[in-house]
Motif scaffolding. Structure first.
Motif: not given
Ligand SMILES: *Cc1c(COP(=O)(O)O)cnc(C)c1O
Length: 399
Positions: A91-94, A235-241, A308-310, A353-355
């Motif tokens: 995922a992008h988190k790295i 793009a999906c938005v949880g925290g929004g990164s 869970a990520g959103l 894809p991730a959910l």
């Molecule tokens: C954590 C996560 C998100 C949600 O976080 P954002 O900060 O909104 O990007 C979205 N997609 C994936 C695959 C994640 O792991």
């Protein structure tokens, strides 16, 4: 390229959003972090080490993939996927975890803490801690530990200590509270790698900057493939990164529309969703002033999402600002729509894809058929779905 708006201001405000709403003991360390980050930002050595780790350790640049079969099946716009799912750890988190590990080293801090929901940020953090030889503790809600067991095993294998949090709903919000409590007591030797564009200044800005590479690459890639900018970013938005990382380098391009997709859960009724811009209001949560889900007394509401990520009650402050400016539009996809998007991408493109990302996919499925065949869409495929396998299969069987 026109330069991006120079928000936030020196106190970490994006318009009236953002800021530093933290206990007194954290003010000085956050200020120190902000100052050190200002130096790192313009330090060529820091930036080039960051870039080379992203390239050789994480696998950047990620491809911009033309989803031809899916585009044709929808019969409208030409859709490209930015393949963050192909990055190391999935995922992008790295991107952010690497940047912040470099910051921890600059600050001379040898102990790292983090919070995690689905476990993706915990895994990214445990990974960089192994890579940099840092001691790692990850706070995770008990409920999330049960539903994301494989990620708990990954973190432990990478040498991290995973601490279960049992308070309240025992999910992400409580994990953040525990991490902040730890930090308040240990800030002398500990850096907190926050996982999204959230929390107190300087995190929303710093996390955004570490993810801007997504949009910078996408911009270059689409120009080289199509000779023009896209009409729409999704793009999906949880925290929004992941969203701000894709959007930010395009903010100055007026012709590019942008849509952020929140979790609509089971529909927009209290406690059944996590779409802060639908049922939410202005408030303060865990360090920042932003849109959040709270009841009439200001109590934070329960949230729900299949991903869970959103599943979090507040949105990153820069998104609140971009919504107010009218620069970015925000909508939502329900659990059901996300699952349909998930299945469609598996079957038509051979990509699981991730959910979370499936929420962006679901929105593209809604709008692409109404657009012209020469319209270009870039959707951010923020992560891969391995972690969601069990849950998705179970839910799809129930349908
Ligand atoms: C954590 C996560 C998100 C949600 O976080 P954002 O900060 O909104 O990007 C979205 N997609 C994936 C695959 C994640 O792991």
């Amino acid at each position: 390229m026109s330069s991006p708006p120079s928000v936030p201001d020196a106190t970490g405000h994006f318009g009236k959003y953002g800021g530093m709403f933290v206990p007194e003991t954290l003010m000085a360390p956050l200020q120190e972090l902000a100052e050190e980050y200002e130096r790192a930002r313009v330090d060529e050595e820091f930036q080039s080490e960051f870039e080379s780790l992203l390239q050789d350790y994480c696998g950047r640049p990620t491809p911009l993939y033309h989803a031809r079969r899916w585009s044709e099946a929808m019969g409208g716009a030409k859709v490209y996927l930015k393949r963050e799912d192909l990055l190391h750890t999935g995922a992008h988190k790295i991107n952010n975890a690497i940047g912040q590990a470099l910051m921890a080293r600059r600050l001379g801090k040898k102990r790292i803490i983090a919070e995690t929901g689905a476990g993706q940020h915990g895994v990214a953090t445990a990974t960089v801690c192994a890579r940099f030889g840092l001691d790692c503790t990850v706070y995770m809600g008990q409920v999330d530990m049960e539903r994301q067991a494989p990620n708990v095993q990954r973190m432990e294998l990478l040498g991290a200590k995973v601490v279960p949090v049992t308070a309240g709903q025992a999910t992400l919000k409580e994990a953040v509270s525990e991490a902040m409590r730890d930090w308040t007591a240990t800030v002398e030797n500990t850096h907190y790698i926050l996982g999204s564009a959230l929390g107190s200044h300087p995190f929303p800005m710093m996390v955004r900057d570490f993810h801007r590479v997504i949009g910078q690459e996408a911009r270059e890639q689409i120009l080289s493939k199509e000779g023009r900018l896209p009409n729409l970013l999704v793009a999906c938005v949880g925290g929004g990164s992941n969203a701000i990382g894709l959007f930010h380098p395009f903010l100055g391009d007026e012709e590019v529309r942008m849509v952020g997709v929140e979790a609509g859960g089971e529909g927009i009724v209290p406690e059944k969703h996590a779409a802060r811009f639908q049922g939410g209001k202005l408030g303060i949560l865990q360090g920042t002033k932003t849109w959040l889900l709270a009841d009439q007394d200001g109590q934070i509401e329960l949230t729900h999402s299949v991903s869970a990520g959103l599943d979090y009650a507040a949105v990153g402050p820069e998104h609140a600002f971009l919504k107010e400016l009218g620069r970015v539009e925000y909508t939502y996809a329900t659990d059901f729509e996300a699952l349909s998007g998930f299945k469609e991408l598996c079957e038509i493109e051979g990509i699981i894809p991730a959910l979370e990302s499936a929420h962006a996919i679901a929105h593209v499925a809604k709008v692409a058929p109404q657009l012209r065949s020469d319209d270009l869409i870039i959707a951010n495929l923020s992560g891969r779905g391995d972690k969601d396998m069990e849950q998705a299969c179970r839910l799809l069987m129930e349908e």
